[in-house]
Every structure is written in structure tokens, then in C-alpha cells.
Scaffold this motif. Sequence first.
Motif, PDB file in Angstrom:
ATOM      1  N   SER A 192     -11.765  -4.464   6.943  1.00 43.49           N
ATOM      2  CA  SER A 192     -12.093  -3.258   6.536  1.00 43.49           C
ATOM      3  C   SER A 192     -12.125  -1.858   6.991  1.00 43.49           C
ATOM      4  O   SER A 192     -12.400  -2.045   8.141  1.00 43.49           O
ATOM      5  CB  SER A 192     -13.222  -3.178   5.218  1.00 43.49           C
ATOM      6  OG  SER A 192     -14.371  -3.642   6.114  1.00 43.49           O
ATOM      7  N   ALA A 193     -11.878  -0.679   6.429  1.00 42.80           N
ATOM      8  CA  ALA A 193     -11.559   0.442   7.071  1.00 42.80           C
ATOM      9  C   ALA A 193     -12.652   1.384   6.522  1.00 42.80           C
ATOM     10  O   ALA A 193     -12.933   1.525   5.489  1.00 42.80           O
ATOM     11  CB  ALA A 193     -10.145   1.276   6.970  1.00 42.80           C
ATOM     12  N   SER A 203      -3.093   9.529   7.328  1.00 38.71           N
ATOM     13  CA  SER A 203      -2.836   8.243   6.684  1.00 38.71           C
ATOM     14  C   SER A 203      -2.051   7.639   7.261  1.00 38.71           C
ATOM     15  O   SER A 203      -0.739   8.019   7.490  1.00 38.71           O
ATOM     16  CB  SER A 203      -2.593   8.709   5.243  1.00 38.71           C
ATOM     17  OG  SER A 203      -2.224   7.540   4.500  1.00 38.71           O
ATOM     18  N   THR A 242      -9.435  -0.660   1.645  1.00 33.97           N
ATOM     19  CA  THR A 242      -9.923   0.989   1.438  1.00 33.97           C
ATOM     20  C   THR A 242     -10.894   1.222   0.564  1.00 33.97           C
ATOM     21  O   THR A 242     -11.444   2.272   1.056  1.00 33.97           O
ATOM     22  CB  THR A 242      -8.373   1.518   1.349  1.00 33.97           C
ATOM     23  OG1 THR A 242      -8.024   1.114   0.184  1.00 33.97           O
ATOM     24  CG2 THR A 242      -7.333   1.179   2.493  1.00 33.97           C
ATOM     25  N   ASP A 243     -11.116   0.795  -0.399  1.00 35.29           N
ATOM     26  CA  ASP A 243     -12.033   1.225  -1.303  1.00 35.29           C
ATOM     27  C   ASP A 243     -13.427   0.902  -1.122  1.00 35.29           C
ATOM     28  O   ASP A 243     -13.716  -0.176  -0.343  1.00 35.29           O
ATOM     29  CB  ASP A 243     -11.441   0.739  -2.828  1.00 35.29           C
ATOM     30  CG  ASP A 243     -10.167   1.428  -3.134  1.00 35.29           C
ATOM     31  OD1 ASP A 243      -9.593   2.292  -2.173  1.00 35.29           O
ATOM     32  OD2 ASP A 243      -9.607   1.172  -4.197  1.00 35.29           O
ATOM     33  N   THR A 295     -13.840   5.500   5.668  1.00 34.26           N
ATOM     34  CA  THR A 295     -12.983   6.439   4.993  1.00 34.26           C
ATOM     35  C   THR A 295     -11.997   7.339   5.698  1.00 34.26           C
ATOM     36  O   THR A 295     -10.982   7.773   5.200  1.00 34.26           O
ATOM     37  CB  THR A 295     -13.982   7.440   4.019  1.00 34.26           C
ATOM     38  OG1 THR A 295     -14.746   8.100   4.961  1.00 34.26           O
ATOM     39  CG2 THR A 295     -14.695   6.690   2.914  1.00 34.26           C
ATOM     40  N   VAL A 348      -4.578   3.576   5.984  1.00 38.17           N
ATOM     41  CA  VAL A 348      -5.955   4.120   6.016  1.00 38.17           C
ATOM     42  C   VAL A 348      -5.876   5.547   6.151  1.00 38.17           C
ATOM     43  O   VAL A 348      -5.282   6.034   6.775  1.00 38.17           O
ATOM     44  CB  VAL A 348      -6.744   3.135   6.997  1.00 38.17           C
ATOM     45  CG1 VAL A 348      -6.325   1.723   6.732  1.00 38.17           C
ATOM     46  CG2 VAL A 348      -6.084   3.347   8.639  1.00 38.17           C
ATOM     47  N   GLY A 375     -10.485   6.227   8.325  1.00 40.27           N
ATOM     48  CA  GLY A 375      -9.335   5.339   8.720  1.00 40.27           C
ATOM     49  C   GLY A 375      -9.529   5.253  10.456  1.00 40.27           C
ATOM     50  O   GLY A 375      -8.310   4.939  10.979  1.00 40.27           O
ATOM     51  N   SER A 424       1.030  -1.188  -0.096  1.00 38.03           N
ATOM     52  CA  SER A 424       0.013   0.106  -0.053  1.00 38.03           C
ATOM     53  C   SER A 424       0.750   1.491   0.142  1.00 38.03           C
ATOM     54  O   SER A 424       2.107   1.139   0.247  1.00 38.03           O
ATOM     55  CB  SER A 424      -0.865  -0.096   1.330  1.00 38.03           C
ATOM     56  OG  SER A 424      -1.980   1.174   1.207  1.00 38.03           O
ATOM     57  N   SER A 444      -4.716  -4.602  -1.443  1.00 41.33           N
ATOM     58  CA  SER A 444      -4.972  -3.785  -0.316  1.00 41.33           C
ATOM     59  C   SER A 444      -6.228  -2.897  -0.446  1.00 41.33           C
ATOM     60  O   SER A 444      -6.690  -2.248   0.363  1.00 41.33           O
ATOM     61  CB  SER A 444      -3.911  -2.887   0.220  1.00 41.33           C
ATOM     62  OG  SER A 444      -3.620  -2.091  -0.994  1.00 41.33           O
ATOM     63  N   LYS A 445      -6.760  -2.610  -1.760  1.00 39.18           N
ATOM     64  CA  LYS A 445      -7.832  -1.914  -2.029  1.00 39.18           C
ATOM     65  C   LYS A 445      -9.174  -2.371  -1.630  1.00 39.18           C
ATOM     66  O   LYS A 445     -10.020  -1.880  -1.201  1.00 39.18           O
ATOM     67  CB  LYS A 445      -7.735  -1.649  -3.461  1.00 39.18           C
ATOM     68  CG  LYS A 445      -6.800  -0.742  -3.989  1.00 39.18           C
ATOM     69  CD  LYS A 445      -6.588  -0.957  -5.544  1.00 39.18           C
ATOM     70  CE  LYS A 445      -5.463  -0.054  -6.074  1.00 39.18           C
ATOM     71  NZ  LYS A 445      -5.025  -0.152  -7.547  1.00 39.18           N
TER      72      LYS A 445
END
Length: 510
Positions: free
Chosen positions: A246-247, A208, A336-337, A249, A202, A251, A146, A332-333
Motif C-alpha cells: 500500500s502507498a 503520479s 491507493t485508497d 497519499t 501512486v 506516493g 490503474s 488497485s484501489k
Amino acid sequence: MVKAFFAGMTLGAALLGCAQMEAPSPPPEEAESESQASLTTPAEWRVQRGARLLLLGVTSDNHALYQEGERVYATALEPGATRQLVAQVPAGNTAFVYTVGKVAFCWTDPDRSLPGFGVSPLVVWSAASGPREASAASPIGTFATSASADGRSVLFPTRGNADGSVGDVELASTDMSERTTLLGAVPMGFPQGYCRPFAAFVGRHGRSHPVALHCEGGASSATLSSWERGERVDLLGGIATPPFFSADTGGGSFFTTLAGSGYPVVVSDDGEVNALDEVRSRIGFFAKGGSVVYTAQTEAGLELRRATPGDCPSTETIADGVGGILTVLAGSKVITDAWASPDGSKVAFFTQRDPATGLSDVALADARGGAPPLSVDELTRNVLGGPPFSADSKHVLFARIVDLTTGTAPLFASGEGGVRQFSDDGGWSYLPAVRGLVSFNDSAQFDAEDFARSTADLKVVDLSREPLKPRLIAPGANLTYFSSHGGRRLAFTTDLPGTTPGLYSAEVGR
């Protein structure tokens, strides 16, 4: 490419309340002034000359990486840009590139006979720092690779043993001037190791920071750790394996499931744990508004549920008889996505899947709750050829396989106007652009001796129009293409006779 998405991340079987499907419209007709016979690729779109260029990836700041012969280059997607040498590739091999934001991770010697491509030297590239040798032995694991939101820091696996079953996860500045081992000698075994690390940056900009779900020593459960202020803080232990989280937005919150019970929980960045449900789960993600959508395994089968974290979480079922979530997120998306449509309103899923072909039906659930699930196509004949939603969230996109040998498939969009085919029957892949615009390629022609020389016509269609009239961007372009400039341009290569071979960049909405 359509075939590649058979392995996209899905979860498993059957749908509630199938709506009657409208018959699809016939394939759209090309505008007469833009026929293949009259259109060639304009010279002003050309970024770099070169025959048989293999396009490998495009960063969020509009730089393309491509391979020419045994070398990988990076270039700004501007006419006449000066290219930069990134890496040397062993003869006969093709580099594997994974982009996260402004950063490209280039593994130069992947072993494509292995499911996870094995262990390879790794070069990290960004426009700001140029190419930097990051590792001589990096297990190719995009689940733990990432880059920070500003592109100044990276995470990647390194110091892997010969079979890639053990290695380190390192945090480094993108220019490699600062390096820190976050996790040492942890189990890996990408992509299917029982305790491979799951890690990403994240949060946004100033927040970040790295978060990783990992196993240490002989542990059979995983630990979620954060390095928000440079020091490791373990947020939660006893997490189910293989690892998944999962995170949100920002983080600041993370979805995961507990070992043993499999119950879904949300963990805050200060270690506060909120139980969502007392049911076995596996996959979940944050929807807009702070709610969480997750799978729930019940006696009756798999459901999609929606809950709002808190001391007394409210829970509702948004679809039952579920087979799995339809997505092309990878690496890793996944952490985060967005899994839902861009506006956060819809989740694409399937209820049944043909075990012989991997093809499924297509259905939609309301991620906000309140509306019943909707069947888009109840037959097991579909696959994703790209992300499942248009940029304006008004259409669900999918491919209907007609040739299992080649993977070609007509491409469809389903919206208020019903199900409409927007490609010919030789469709290959698509990418949402902006608003209702979607780029795609069809009329695919395959080279039996060298797949990299296979071609297709690159086009753009506006799904808001009636009737559909796709616009031809480049006839006979090479199959692999990417979007750039926030979806407003396309990067592609061509070797079409009559056109100067090379890398081109074309505007989507001219």
C-alpha cells in the motif's frame, strides 16, 4: 449489492473489550409526502432514454458507462447529453467495467464462470480520449489496472496467454498513442495467483507514477519497482507472496512485508527501508499523520498494531483478538485508497466469522491510538453492503443478513445515538454521500429469470436527524446504482411502468 461484499478483502478472528450493544431502533418511517404511491421519477433527471439499460460504472468526472443490448455506451451525467459508443459485446455477455478516476477500463468478453473472469479484449475510455482498443488479450486483473491522477496515463495487463497465467503489464497514454511494456511475461493468474502483479499509479498530479510489486521468471519472492522518472528503479526485493503493498497519499512511501520472516517494513521512493516490527504481518496501510496500521500475528492471535516509521519506530497494539479488517476496497484501489474512516480515526474490523455463511461481528479500533476497541455488534450476522463509514466519519455502516437465499438485509448505522436501522428489512446496498447523508436501496424485488431486471426503491437518509426519515428518490429502480459529483448525485436506471425507461441522475441533498 450485499451478496457481492462477502468476497470483500478481509483478514481473520476475536475481539477485546466488547461493549454492551444497544437495541437497534425500529425501521424508519417514510415521509408521507414521498410515498411510493405518489412519487415517480421526474423527467428532468433523465440523462438517456432506453429500456433495460445495465449501469456498469461512473468515472470521477461524472460520466456513466452502461450497456444496452450488445453495446456499451458512455455519457456525461447531464440531461440530454450525447452518448458515445464505447464497445461491442458478444451476444449473451455483459461487459466488465472497472473505473479509476477519470478512466474506465472495459473488458468486453469476460468469462464469468472463472474466478478472475479470464482473458478478454480490453477497451480504455475517458472523456478526453474516447474509446481506445488497448488489448486483444488482457487478463482481467484489476489489481494491476490503474490510471494516473490526471487521467492521461494508464496501466493494464495485456498479451495474456490462453489461461491468463502469464502476461505483460503495459504503461500507455490513455489515447494509446504511446505504449511501453513495463513488465514482460510475468506470472499473473488473477485473482489468486501466488505471484500476480500488484500495481497502481501512486501520488498526486505531478508525482503520479507507476509502482508495481511483481515476480519475474521462477522467483518465489517479489520485487517492488517504481517508474517515477520513466526509468525502472527496483526499491526492494525479497518481498512476500502473494504480493501486497500500500502507498501513502503522496506516493513516496510503501508498506509491504518480507518473504520468509513476514516482517512489516516501510520502503521510501529512494529505496530506504525501515522495519516496523519483528512480527509476522500481511496487511497494512498508511493512516493520517504518517503512521501505519498493520496486522501482527502473535502467539496469542492476530492483532492490529500502529507504528510510526523511523529509526526507532514506536509501536502500540490498538486491538487484539482480531479476525480481519472490514473493507470493500478492491483492485488497485487497495493500494491507493483509504482503509480507515475518512477522517482517519477509525478502522472497522471483525473478531469472529461464521465459516458456513461468511457473516461476522463488527468492531472498531482507534487508528490514532489511545482509545480501546469498541464492539458494534458482537454477533456473527453482519456483512458490509458498501463502504463501512459515512462521509463525515460519525457512523459505521453495515448490513445484517436476514435472508441468505436472496442476500437482502436491513441496513444499520452505529454512532453516538447507538445502532439504528435506516432501511426496511429488504435492504440491498448503500453508499455514503456527503456529510451524514447516505444513499441506499431497499424493498428489493428479485426477478428469478433475469437478475438484471431485479429492482429496489432508491432512497437517501440523513443520519444526523432524529428520528430518521429516509427520502424516496426513485421507486422500483434497477438494483445497481452509483454516486457521482463527489457524492452529491446518484446515477441509476429504471424500467418502472409509468416512468420513461432510461438512465437518470438525481441530486442527493435537495
